[in-house]
Design a protein around this motif. Structure first.
Motif, PDB file in Angstrom:
ATOM      1  N   ASN A  59     -15.372  34.605  25.235  1.00 25.57           N
ATOM      2  CA  ASN A  59     -16.726  35.654  25.092  1.00 25.57           C
ATOM      3  C   ASN A  59     -16.418  36.851  25.432  1.00 25.57           C
ATOM      4  OD1 ASN A  59     -18.260  33.853  23.765  1.00 25.57           O
ATOM      5  ND2 ASN A  59     -19.839  33.380  25.279  1.00 25.57           N
ATOM      6  N   LEU A  60     -15.922  37.097  26.902  1.00 23.03           N
ATOM      7  CA  LEU A  60     -15.256  38.324  27.326  1.00 23.03           C
ATOM      8  C   LEU A  60     -14.332  38.905  26.413  1.00 23.03           C
ATOM      9  CD1 LEU A  60     -15.328  37.727  31.165  1.00 23.03           C
ATOM     10  CD2 LEU A  60     -16.999  38.770  29.918  1.00 23.03           C
ATOM     11  N   VAL A  61     -13.378  38.010  25.986  1.00 16.96           N
ATOM     12  CA  VAL A  61     -12.287  38.750  25.314  1.00 16.96           C
ATOM     13  C   VAL A  61     -12.952  39.076  23.878  1.00 16.96           C
ATOM     14  CG1 VAL A  61     -10.118  37.963  23.845  1.00 16.96           C
ATOM     15  CG2 VAL A  61     -10.675  37.253  26.002  1.00 16.96           C
ATOM     16  N   ASN A  62     -13.956  38.334  23.519  1.00 17.23           N
ATOM     17  CA  ASN A  62     -14.456  39.053  21.975  1.00 17.23           C
ATOM     18  C   ASN A  62     -15.203  40.339  22.382  1.00 17.23           C
ATOM     19  OD1 ASN A  62     -13.601  37.173  20.105  1.00 17.23           O
ATOM     20  ND2 ASN A  62     -15.441  35.486  20.686  1.00 17.23           N
ATOM     21  N   ILE A  63     -15.753  40.426  23.482  1.00 14.71           N
ATOM     22  CA  ILE A  63     -16.702  41.722  23.635  1.00 14.71           C
ATOM     23  C   ILE A  63     -15.878  42.737  24.151  1.00 14.71           C
ATOM     24  CG2 ILE A  63     -18.332  42.401  25.194  1.00 14.71           C
ATOM     25  CD1 ILE A  63     -19.876  39.800  25.219  1.00 14.71           C
TER      26      ILE A  63
ATOM     27  N   ALA B 205     -16.150  44.796  21.100  1.00 14.07           N
ATOM     28  CA  ALA B 205     -17.353  44.614  20.783  1.00 14.07           C
ATOM     29  C   ALA B 205     -17.757  43.707  19.755  1.00 14.07           C
ATOM     30  CB  ALA B 205     -17.733  46.221  20.244  1.00 14.07           C
ATOM     31  N   GLU B 206     -17.153  42.434  19.865  1.00 13.97           N
ATOM     32  CA  GLU B 206     -17.591  41.509  18.860  1.00 13.97           C
ATOM     33  C   GLU B 206     -18.491  40.665  19.561  1.00 13.97           C
ATOM     34  OE1 GLU B 206     -16.657  40.642  15.830  1.00 13.97           O
ATOM     35  OE2 GLU B 206     -18.253  38.906  16.144  1.00 13.97           O
TER      36      GLU B 206
END
Lengths: 401, 401
Positions: free
Chosen positions: B321-325, A239-240
């Motif tokens: 971005n997917l990894v961060n999210i 959830a960053e």
């Protein structure tokens, strides 16, 4: 493992009762999908442990014509006291609440610096805890738990700070340090996750199974609730949002990478552009300088407009990506500072809608919820309540009422 | 609702048996966290309905010294036959499998065009179904379900295509149309979701509770598995990745918006840049032209390198971005075409790692899994198996064996 299933039922039932406020067993079984038999045995355990209590329902309220009076279940406020804290750049905001989330005391503890060594931060937390306990008129040994929200990459499961702007070191077992110093059960998580929990317990997220909370302070945070649970990811650092990339090889971010969303919308990102355009606002603190920038943009200053506009459009692009990825029911934009109003402007919200995949159903609702540090601290208190509910160590503390 | 809970137990137990292959009741209770009593009653129902069956465990296998022989439970393959289909731009790939996922027939049905009217597409599906059924030597009325995966924005819950490149119209109730024409229970979903399901049932996702699958064909797709379930979002159209924005006001996408990831990495995106740099490759079909471009880049052509490099870096940025999210355990990069190897290159994977938030724990594993349309069709078959398991309408069909 059967134990897991039992824990799960306990948790679902406690949450169901908490959400409802007051609820009859039959309705609780209906709402949670747990069998009437399990509701009966589990709620009996919870009553024995003092976590919940029966409360009579008045006849008029129940609309009941005959038969024995029905009783509702409710959370037993006196079951536990907890503290919640939000660590900010120059202060610690603390609350003490009972097990129902009723606030007994609020306190703001100022700090001189932004970042601290682990032991200094632990000392500050300990002092803030003493002060808020004194304000509530209780001894801190009466607390069953302490929840702490802090910015950064935090593994909530293990209370471990991979990195936080509040700490001068990486990889700090902050939960264990605070627990050793205070003697309390401590629960630490990313602050935006705890805002999500505050929204879930006390705010716009009540009764909503899937929603996102995006927070804007000096950084950009996100909390994700999926299937009624705060989503944390495999390593506890999911959830960053603030460091997702919105531009390949883009603006330099404080994190050392390029093109992060924060590098376009955070206060420092705006102010470093101001220094190029004009030097009339030097020498003020960052909040004042940001306000001058925003006022200039409102008054038609072209450079100021250019700076502010891009921030709004980058923010909308990032949010649109979240809508595409999560397709949530609801997005809550949550922030303390009125300064960031330009990010909540109608044209930003409209821009989100234009940048998401177009389908012929209404887009997710976007709600703007401004609140202060105390509500972040309430999220930390909710986290402590949830943690205490899981461990279910009854300390038998009664509030003198 | 107690009915929901019962359905949930059935589903968890069926999935547990399917994953294990063969499993004793006691182990099933342990693995699923469902009580021994519920396992006993529910598996008795499932045996009566013919969905599962008992199978003796040999003594040596069980390592058992005395007492009565233990039995395992397994899925009863003959319980149901299902068909799975993947709709591609010029073909329909179909499989027929039994309830265990054993393949009885595979078939490829060619189509002249890319997009069709709803009724024409329904006709093609119906013909493809007849042909694969004939190949399996069964009558299609013996099928208990038909799963269909198609590109686009699909509400899987309702089998409704908001938009698909395979359809010339928006907002098509494709499930109901196919169901009416074929007389079957039909289950339609986004194709990338079904690849995720194929990975979950038959591939790298077995036993992994949280993972992402990213697919590259002419578009970029994503399937997200969270807590052992394919994530679909509130309106059924979540997990959209190809149209997340990687550049504000960037390259024009086929969808009509600007800056979508697809507009930088899809074949058409690369080829439209080629037309600027050189005209030596005109007149070939797009696959051939793309191969010429990639070969040119490998041979040091600067323009070709420039085109290919940016695609790889944009793809890495989107994945980071997917990894961060999500902070997933595992990312599976899945695609049919060897042409897209440049997106799976080591430097792309390394670039993902450099662009995610840096924490001192290993990053998620990235696995590259190349497979053909038949494996996509297997995902559709898995979806049909899951759908049939839920509805649990036993047709009593036995495979002649």
């Amino acid at each position: 493992m059967a134990g897991d299933q039992k824990d799960q039922s306990r948790r679902v039932l406690l949450t169901g009762i908490r959400k409802a406020g007051r609820i009859a067993r039959v309705d609780l079984a209906h709402d949670t999908g747990i069998s009437a038999a399990t509701v009966t045995t589990t709620t009996a355990d919870l009553i024995n442990e003092g976590l919940i209590e029966e409360t009579p329902r008045s006849v008029s309220e129940a609309g009941q014509k005959r038969g024995r009076p029905r009783v509702d279940l409710k959370i037993r406020g006196q079951a536990h006291l907890v503290a919640g804290m939000k660590l900010s750049s120059h202060s610690i905001s603390s609350v003490i609440t009972d097990f129902e989330g009723m606030v007994l005391a609020e306190h703001d503890y100022p700090m001189r610096n932004i970042a601290f060594s682990p032991s200094d931060l632990t000392d500050h937390i300990s002092q803030a805890l003493q002060q808020v306990s004194a304000q509530a008129g209780i001894d801190q040994t009466n607390l069953s738990g302490l929840g702490i929200g802090m910015a950064g990459i935090i593994d909530g499961q293990n209370g471990f700070a991979y990195w936080s702007p509040t700490l001068t070191e990486r990889n700090v077992a902050i939960r264990d340090m605070v627990s050793t110093q205070t003697g309390l059960n401590v629960f630490v998580d990313n602050d935006a996750n705890l805002v999500a929990m505050a929204e879930q317990y006390f705010g716009h997220g009540r009764g909503i199974s899937d929603f996102l909370v995006v927070t804007i302070e000096s950084g950009v945070g996100m909390g994700v609730v999926l299937n009624n649970e705060v989503y944390r990811g495999a390593r506890g650092c999911g959830a960053e949002f603030g460091h997702t990339k919105v531009h390949l090889d883009g603006a330099l971010c404080r994190c050392g990478q390029r093109g992060c969303l924060e590098a376009y919308v955070a206060d420092y990102a705006l102010l470093r552009e101001v220094s190029l355009g004009t030097d009339t606002i030097a020498g003020q603190d960052s909040a004042e300088r940001l306000q001058i920038l925003i006022d200039a943009a409102k008054n038609g200053d072209r450079t100021a407009e250019t700076i502010i506009n891009r921030a709004g459009r980058m923010f909308a692009m990032g949010l649109a990506n979240l809508v595409n990825i999560f397709d949530p029911q609801l997005i809550i934009l949550s922030g303390e500072r009125m300064q960031f109003d330009f990010l909540y402007a109608d044209d930003v919200i409209e821009s989100i809608r234009r940048s998401t995949v177009q389908v012929d159903v209404p887009p997710p609702e976007v709600v703007i919820h401004k609140w202060g540090n105390m509500m972040w601290a309430m999220g930390a208190a909710a986290y402590a309540i949830e943690g205490v509910s899981k461990t279910a160590v009854r300390k038998g503390v009664e509030i003198a009422s």
